[in-house]
Motif scaffolding. Structure first.
Motif, PDB file in Angstrom:
ATOM      1  N   GLY A 283     -19.591 -19.329 -12.695  1.00  0.00           N
ATOM      2  CA  GLY A 283     -19.944 -20.717 -12.909  1.00  0.00           C
ATOM      3  C   GLY A 283     -21.229 -20.891 -13.699  1.00  0.00           C
ATOM      4  N   PHE A 284     -21.580 -19.896 -14.524  1.00  0.00           N
ATOM      5  CA  PHE A 284     -22.843 -19.941 -15.264  1.00  0.00           C
ATOM      6  C   PHE A 284     -22.741 -20.674 -16.601  1.00  0.00           C
ATOM      7  CE2 PHE A 284     -24.684 -15.811 -13.226  1.00  0.00           C
ATOM      8  CZ  PHE A 284     -24.910 -16.506 -12.050  1.00  0.00           C
ATOM      9  N   ASN A 285     -21.568 -21.177 -16.982  1.00  0.00           N
ATOM     10  CA  ASN A 285     -21.450 -21.834 -18.288  1.00  0.00           C
ATOM     11  C   ASN A 285     -22.350 -23.055 -18.406  1.00  0.00           C
ATOM     12  OD1 ASN A 285     -19.662 -19.911 -19.071  1.00  0.00           O
ATOM     13  ND2 ASN A 285     -17.887 -21.235 -19.174  1.00  0.00           N
ATOM     14  N   SER A 286     -22.677 -23.700 -17.284  1.00  0.00           N
ATOM     15  CA  SER A 286     -23.547 -24.876 -17.336  1.00  0.00           C
ATOM     16  C   SER A 286     -24.962 -24.560 -16.845  1.00  0.00           C
ATOM     17  CB  SER A 286     -22.947 -26.000 -16.482  1.00  0.00           C
ATOM     18  OG  SER A 286     -22.851 -25.581 -15.133  1.00  0.00           O
ATOM     19  N   LYS A 287     -25.268 -23.279 -16.628  1.00  0.00           N
ATOM     20  CA  LYS A 287     -26.593 -22.859 -16.137  1.00  0.00           C
ATOM     21  C   LYS A 287     -27.422 -22.279 -17.278  1.00  0.00           C
ATOM     22  CE  LYS A 287     -25.276 -23.615 -11.908  1.00  0.00           C
ATOM     23  NZ  LYS A 287     -25.368 -24.958 -11.447  1.00  0.00           N
ATOM     24  N   GLN A 288     -28.736 -22.248 -17.072  1.00  0.00           N
ATOM     25  CA  GLN A 288     -29.624 -21.596 -18.034  1.00  0.00           C
ATOM     26  C   GLN A 288     -29.517 -20.085 -17.847  1.00  0.00           C
ATOM     27  OE1 GLN A 288     -30.084 -24.403 -20.128  1.00  0.00           O
ATOM     28  NE2 GLN A 288     -31.771 -23.066 -20.662  1.00  0.00           N
ATOM     29  N   ILE A 289     -29.375 -19.371 -18.955  1.00  0.00           N
ATOM     30  CA  ILE A 289     -29.182 -17.921 -18.986  1.00  0.00           C
ATOM     31  C   ILE A 289     -30.389 -17.290 -19.665  1.00  0.00           C
ATOM     32  CG2 ILE A 289     -27.686 -16.052 -19.830  1.00  0.00           C
ATOM     33  CD1 ILE A 289     -26.258 -17.970 -17.927  1.00  0.00           C
ATOM     34  N   TRP A 290     -30.916 -16.217 -19.070  1.00  0.00           N
ATOM     35  CA  TRP A 290     -32.029 -15.482 -19.695  1.00  0.00           C
ATOM     36  C   TRP A 290     -31.561 -14.820 -20.984  1.00  0.00           C
ATOM     37  CZ3 TRP A 290     -36.814 -16.264 -18.630  1.00  0.00           C
ATOM     38  CH2 TRP A 290     -37.237 -16.537 -17.334  1.00  0.00           C
ATOM     39  N   THR A 291     -32.447 -14.756 -21.970  1.00  0.00           N
ATOM     40  CA  THR A 291     -32.199 -13.954 -23.169  1.00  0.00           C
ATOM     41  C   THR A 291     -33.391 -13.009 -23.357  1.00  0.00           C
ATOM     42  OG1 THR A 291     -33.361 -15.316 -24.818  1.00  0.00           O
ATOM     43  CG2 THR A 291     -31.087 -15.946 -24.268  1.00  0.00           C
ATOM     44  N   GLN A 292     -33.242 -12.077 -24.284  1.00  0.00           N
ATOM     45  CA  GLN A 292     -34.359 -11.186 -24.615  1.00  0.00           C
ATOM     46  C   GLN A 292     -35.215 -11.755 -25.739  1.00  0.00           C
ATOM     47  OE1 GLN A 292     -33.500  -7.695 -27.194  1.00  0.00           O
ATOM     48  NE2 GLN A 292     -31.369  -8.000 -26.511  1.00  0.00           N
TER      49      GLN A 292
END
Length: 143
Positions: free
Chosen positions: A53-62
């Motif tokens: 369910g992470f499509n609407s969540k903020q995701i960490w990037t490098q």
């Protein structure tokens, strides 16, 4: 096992390992532990549709960033259809973890695998021994 490949970047694939959320250091360690890396802002779409369910969540990037003189990393919305711009977040903040890989499994074949070959035939039975030669006739009697 990476689950998704972004058609616009087929050299990168992504996954949502164990539905982890945490700070940037947790995200980095989680990805490295599975032999992957944090996605960049440019390739994070490879991790879309990988569950949790992470499509609407903020995701960490490098992807590093700086806001008000404080270093951080960009977070992006987890869907390929992003409704907001990336956010610069300090590494101690909280976001979801998705990882990217540069060595992706081949796509599944649309055809079923070929059937297994039949087991080998048993060896033929041994041949019977050759017949014994006929006995030699006795030598002729002297006259």
């Amino acid at each position: 096992q990476f689950k998704f490949k972004d058609p616009s970047n087929p050299l990168v694939c992504g996954d949502s390992p164990s539905c982890v959320k945490g700070n940037w250091y947790t995200a980095l360690e989680t990805c490295e532990d599975m032999g992957a890396r944090l996605c960049t802002v440019e390739d994070v779409d490879a991790s879309t549709y990988t569950g949790c369910g992470f499509n609407s969540k903020q995701i960490w990037t490098q992807t590093p960033c700086e806001i008000d003189g404080v270093s951080g990393y960009l977070t992006v919305e987890g869907s390929a259809k992003k409704s907001q711009d990336p956010i610069c977040m300090p590494p101690g903040g909280q976001a979801a973890v998705r990882c990217c890989g540069d060595v992706c499994p081949p796509p599944p074949s649309p055809f079923p695998p070929p059937p297994s070959p039949p087991p080998p035939s048993p060896p033929p039975p041994p041949l019977p021994p050759p017949p014994s030669p006929p006995p030699f006739p006795p030598p002729p009697s002297p006259p």
